[in-house]
Design a protein around this motif. Structure first.
Motif, short mmCIF file in Angstrom:
data_model
loop_
_atom_site.label_atom_id
_atom_site.label_comp_id
_atom_site.label_asym_id
_atom_site.label_seq_id
_atom_site.Cartn_x
_atom_site.Cartn_y
_atom_site.Cartn_z
N THR A 158 1.06 -1.34 0.44
CA THR A 158 0.15 -0.13 0.23
C THR A 158 0.68 0.56 -0.13
O THR A 158 0.38 2.01 -0.81
N ALA A 159 1.67 1.58 0.86
CA ALA A 159 2.89 2.54 0.78
C ALA A 159 3.62 2.95 -0.27
O ALA A 159 4.03 3.60 -0.72
N LEU A 160 3.90 1.82 -0.95
CA LEU A 160 4.87 1.62 -2.08
C LEU A 160 3.97 1.69 -3.55
O LEU A 160 4.34 3.46 -3.95
N THR A 161 2.66 1.80 -3.01
CA THR A 161 2.17 2.32 -4.90
C THR A 161 1.43 3.55 -4.16
O THR A 161 1.34 4.70 -5.44
N LEU A 162 1.56 4.39 -3.03
CA LEU A 162 1.36 5.79 -2.28
C LEU A 162 2.63 6.65 -2.87
O LEU A 162 2.31 7.89 -3.05
N SER A 163 3.46 6.14 -2.62
CA SER A 163 5.19 6.73 -2.45
C SER A 163 5.49 7.50 -3.73
O SER A 163 6.34 8.67 -3.06
N GLY A 166 15.64 3.86 -4.40
CA GLY A 166 17.33 3.23 -4.14
C GLY A 166 18.49 4.28 -5.00
O GLY A 166 17.95 5.24 -5.49
N LYS A 167 20.01 3.34 -4.84
CA LYS A 167 20.56 4.53 -5.63
C LYS A 167 20.67 4.29 -7.05
O LYS A 167 19.87 3.47 -7.46
N SER A 168 20.94 5.31 -7.73
CA SER A 168 21.01 5.30 -9.52
C SER A 168 21.99 4.68 -9.34
O SER A 168 22.75 4.56 -9.73
N THR A 183 20.02 -0.69 -5.68
CA THR A 183 19.73 0.13 -6.23
C THR A 183 18.47 0.34 -6.04
O THR A 183 17.52 1.10 -6.91
N ARG A 184 17.12 -0.87 -5.25
CA ARG A 184 16.12 -1.04 -5.55
C ARG A 184 15.31 0.23 -4.68
O ARG A 184 16.18 0.91 -3.67
N THR A 185 14.05 0.66 -5.25
CA THR A 185 13.23 1.33 -3.91
C THR A 185 13.34 0.80 -2.11
O THR A 185 12.88 -1.21 -2.58
N THR A 210 8.03 1.37 -8.86
CA THR A 210 7.65 0.25 -8.24
C THR A 210 7.44 -1.26 -9.02
O THR A 210 7.48 -1.79 -8.09
N ARG A 211 8.99 -0.87 -9.53
CA ARG A 211 9.34 -1.57 -10.87
C ARG A 211 10.67 -2.68 -10.11
O ARG A 211 10.10 -4.07 -9.69
#
Length: 281
Positions: free
Chosen positions: A118-123, A222-224, A154-156, A127-128
């Motif tokens: 839920t938080a990820l979709t709101l962030s 995440g880190k680019s 590198t990921r969220t 989201t990938r």
């Protein structure tokens, strides 16, 4: 016939989020195993569910799991519910599932609310790809190890945090990750739900002045890949071209291939590498 384990997702705040399938299952099973029966009885009473309930929590998760498995072997169907959200996500449900599989008990999951998703979709962040860390360990050594590993993630990143630990956690995240984008979600699906999209430095400043309230989900950028490439290039540039070549050649890589790899690492052409090596020979 053996019984089955049903993992039943329950609301993380708003009771209207429960699914019809979960309601039917909670009414039909022989027993409900709940993380906190005092909390879950409110949910069951609200929906007029009279199914017997037993406790299954962090402190009895092994012994009780085997007791529940014996009941399922005897033919009982059991539903597992957590205080809020999906069982097995940051709670002892994962142990019961593992023991069920070891014992040949069938398990099925009834999808529904999960605070992390839920938080990820709101962030407003990517989201990938994401890494869910739940609560950071309280053990200092383990905590520092996890924080250090997140520095190059590198990921969220998704974390849970209690209000009284929030400022300390934000301080540590800022120290290890730098000033990343962050979205702080609190009281998800409830009346006073808030989503605060900001940076780590701004979030820290805000909550140092204003006392945090409610349970938080932190979603951090995440880190680019570009940042990582720049850091790698800086690391390569800190050694000489000849030293860079040796790193590959001692691995048995031919001089020609080593020159290609050095050129790629440094973001220059193979011809430039060749010319620079001639100058230093």
């Amino acid at each position: 016939m053996q019984g089955r384990l049903y993992l039943c997702a329950t609301p993380i705040g708003n009771l209207e989020d429960i699914t019809l399938r979960v309601l039917r299952t909670l009414q039909e099973v022989d027993l409900i195993a709940a993380e906190d029966t005092r909390n879950s009885i409110k949910l069951l009473n609200h929906f007029e569910i009279k199914t017997p309930m037993t406790s299954y929590h962090e402190y009895n998760k092994f012994d009780k799991a085997y007791q529940l498995v014996e009941k399922m072997r005897a033919g009982q169907d059991i539903a597992l519910i957590t205080d809020a959200g999906t069982p097995g996500i940051s709670d002892p449900g994962e142990e019961l599932v593992r023991i069920c599989y070891e014992s040949g008990i069938e398990v099925t999951s009834l999808p529904g609310p999960a605070a992390c998703i839920t938080a990820l979709t709101l962030s407003g962040l990517s989201t990938r790809r994401f890494a869910f860390e739940a609560f950071l360990p309280r053990n200092k050594k383990e905590r520092l190890s996890i924080l250090a590993s997140l520095e190059s993630e590198t990921r969220t990143i998704i974390l849970y945090e209690a209000p009284h630990h929030l400022v300390k956690t934000l301080e540590e995240l800022y120290q290890f990750l730098g000033d990343r984008k962050i979205t702080l979600c609190r009281e998800l699906t409830k009346k006073f739900e808030t989503t605060f999209a900001t940076t780590l430095s701004a979030a820290l400043s805000h909550y140092q002045k204003q006392e945090p309230k409610g349970e938080f989900v932190l979603v951090i950028q995440g880190k680019s890949i570009q940042e990582i490439r720049e850091e790698q290039q800086q690391n390569w540039e800190s050694i000489s071209l000849a030293e860079h070549m040796i790193i590959y050649e001692i691995q048995g890589i031919s001089r020609k291939e080593a020159m290609k790899l050095v050129a790629k690492d440094r973001g220059i052409s193979k011809r430039e590498v060749y010319a620079l090596l001639l100058e230093t020979d």
